[in-house]
Design a protein around this motif. Sequence first.
Motif, mmCIF file in Angstrom:
data_model
loop_
_atom_site.group_PDB
_atom_site.id
_atom_site.type_symbol
_atom_site.label_atom_id
_atom_site.label_comp_id
_atom_site.label_asym_id
_atom_site.label_seq_id
_atom_site.Cartn_x
_atom_site.Cartn_y
_atom_site.Cartn_z
ATOM 1 N N CYS A 29 0.809 -1.226 0.000
ATOM 2 C CA CYS A 29 0.000 0.000 0.000
ATOM 3 C C CYS A 29 0.840 1.273 0.000
ATOM 4 O O CYS A 29 0.338 2.354 -0.268
ATOM 5 C CB CYS A 29 -0.966 0.008 1.184
ATOM 6 N N GLY A 30 2.139 1.180 0.338
ATOM 7 C CA GLY A 30 3.025 2.341 0.315
ATOM 8 C C GLY A 30 3.053 3.155 1.595
ATOM 9 O O GLY A 30 3.828 4.101 1.705
ATOM 10 N N ARG A 37 4.969 -7.541 8.334
ATOM 11 C CA ARG A 37 5.083 -8.967 8.053
ATOM 12 C C ARG A 37 5.958 -9.121 6.815
ATOM 13 O O ARG A 37 5.900 -8.302 5.894
ATOM 14 C CB ARG A 37 3.717 -9.605 7.844
ATOM 15 N N PHE A 38 6.779 -10.139 6.808
ATOM 16 C CA PHE A 38 7.696 -10.386 5.704
ATOM 17 C C PHE A 38 6.953 -10.978 4.516
ATOM 18 O O PHE A 38 6.155 -11.899 4.662
ATOM 19 C CB PHE A 38 8.798 -11.343 6.172
ATOM 20 N N LEU A 39 7.180 -10.418 3.315
ATOM 21 C CA LEU A 39 6.564 -10.943 2.098
ATOM 22 C C LEU A 39 7.512 -11.846 1.316
ATOM 23 O O LEU A 39 7.112 -12.854 0.771
ATOM 24 C CB LEU A 39 6.128 -9.802 1.170
ATOM 25 N N GLY A 40 8.760 -11.448 1.206
ATOM 26 C CA GLY A 40 9.739 -12.200 0.431
ATOM 27 C C GLY A 40 10.831 -11.273 -0.062
ATOM 28 O O GLY A 40 10.900 -10.108 0.336
ATOM 29 N N THR A 41 11.681 -11.782 -0.932
ATOM 30 C CA THR A 41 12.766 -10.965 -1.466
ATOM 31 C C THR A 41 12.627 -10.828 -2.979
ATOM 32 O O THR A 41 12.091 -11.712 -3.639
ATOM 33 C CB THR A 41 14.149 -11.561 -1.152
ATOM 34 N N ALA A 59 1.084 -5.182 9.005
ATOM 35 C CA ALA A 59 0.514 -6.234 9.838
ATOM 36 C C ALA A 59 -0.239 -5.544 10.963
ATOM 37 O O ALA A 59 0.326 -4.675 11.622
ATOM 38 C CB ALA A 59 1.589 -7.140 10.397
ATOM 39 N N PRO A 60 -1.476 -5.827 11.186
ATOM 40 C CA PRO A 60 -2.256 -6.769 10.393
ATOM 41 C C PRO A 60 -2.424 -6.269 8.967
ATOM 42 O O PRO A 60 -2.100 -5.126 8.668
ATOM 43 C CB PRO A 60 -3.588 -6.843 11.124
ATOM 44 N N ASP A 61 -2.938 -7.135 8.125
ATOM 45 C CA ASP A 61 -3.069 -6.863 6.696
ATOM 46 C C ASP A 61 -3.705 -5.502 6.437
ATOM 47 O O ASP A 61 -4.721 -5.156 7.022
ATOM 48 C CB ASP A 61 -3.917 -7.963 6.065
ATOM 49 N N CYS A 62 -3.062 -4.717 5.565
ATOM 50 C CA CYS A 62 -3.527 -3.369 5.240
ATOM 51 C C CYS A 62 -4.748 -3.376 4.323
ATOM 52 O O CYS A 62 -5.349 -2.334 4.102
ATOM 53 C CB CYS A 62 -2.399 -2.572 4.569
ATOM 54 N N ALA A 70 1.929 -1.502 -5.941
ATOM 55 C CA ALA A 70 1.922 -0.482 -4.904
ATOM 56 C C ALA A 70 2.066 0.902 -5.525
ATOM 57 O O ALA A 70 2.721 1.049 -6.563
ATOM 58 C CB ALA A 70 3.048 -0.741 -3.921
ATOM 59 N N PRO A 71 1.461 1.918 -4.942
ATOM 60 C CA PRO A 71 1.597 3.249 -5.484
ATOM 61 C C PRO A 71 3.016 3.774 -5.315
ATOM 62 O O PRO A 71 3.657 3.521 -4.315
ATOM 63 C CB PRO A 71 0.609 4.077 -4.666
ATOM 64 N N ARG A 72 3.510 4.487 -6.298
ATOM 65 C CA ARG A 72 4.840 5.085 -6.204
ATOM 66 C C ARG A 72 4.731 6.396 -5.436
ATOM 67 O O ARG A 72 3.784 7.142 -5.597
ATOM 68 C CB ARG A 72 5.403 5.358 -7.593
ATOM 69 N N THR A 73 5.701 6.653 -4.610
ATOM 70 C CA THR A 73 5.732 7.936 -3.914
ATOM 71 C C THR A 73 6.596 8.888 -4.729
ATOM 72 O O THR A 73 7.568 8.472 -5.351
ATOM 73 C CB THR A 73 6.306 7.778 -2.484
ATOM 74 N N PRO A 74 6.235 10.164 -4.746
ATOM 75 C CA PRO A 74 7.022 11.112 -5.546
ATOM 76 C C PRO A 74 8.452 11.219 -5.029
ATOM 77 O O PRO A 74 8.698 11.137 -3.831
ATOM 78 C CB PRO A 74 6.285 12.441 -5.373
#
Length: 77
Positions: A29-30, A37-41, A59-62, A70-74
């Motif tokens: 979600c950014g 929580r770990f997602l992976g590499t 965590a908990p799930d967003c 995911a949205p890019r941040t400027p």
Amino acid sequence: MSADKTTPKLPDPATLSGLQLTEQACALCGKRLFRDRFLGTVTYIERDRPVTAQLWACAPDCGARDDAPAPRTPTRT
């Protein structure tokens, strides 16, 4: 052999911000991470060299879908 349903599809590193690639913001979600929580590499190329980054999510799930980019941040220029 069946695919593991608990492993989320990781976002494309090219769509992630620097904060998301450096474990400071949710890879889904950014938003800034406080509990995670770990997602992976993932591995991406930066300055002609492969870089491996750990991806973390809220965590908990967003509530962001694991397969949604995911949205890019400027970035400042």
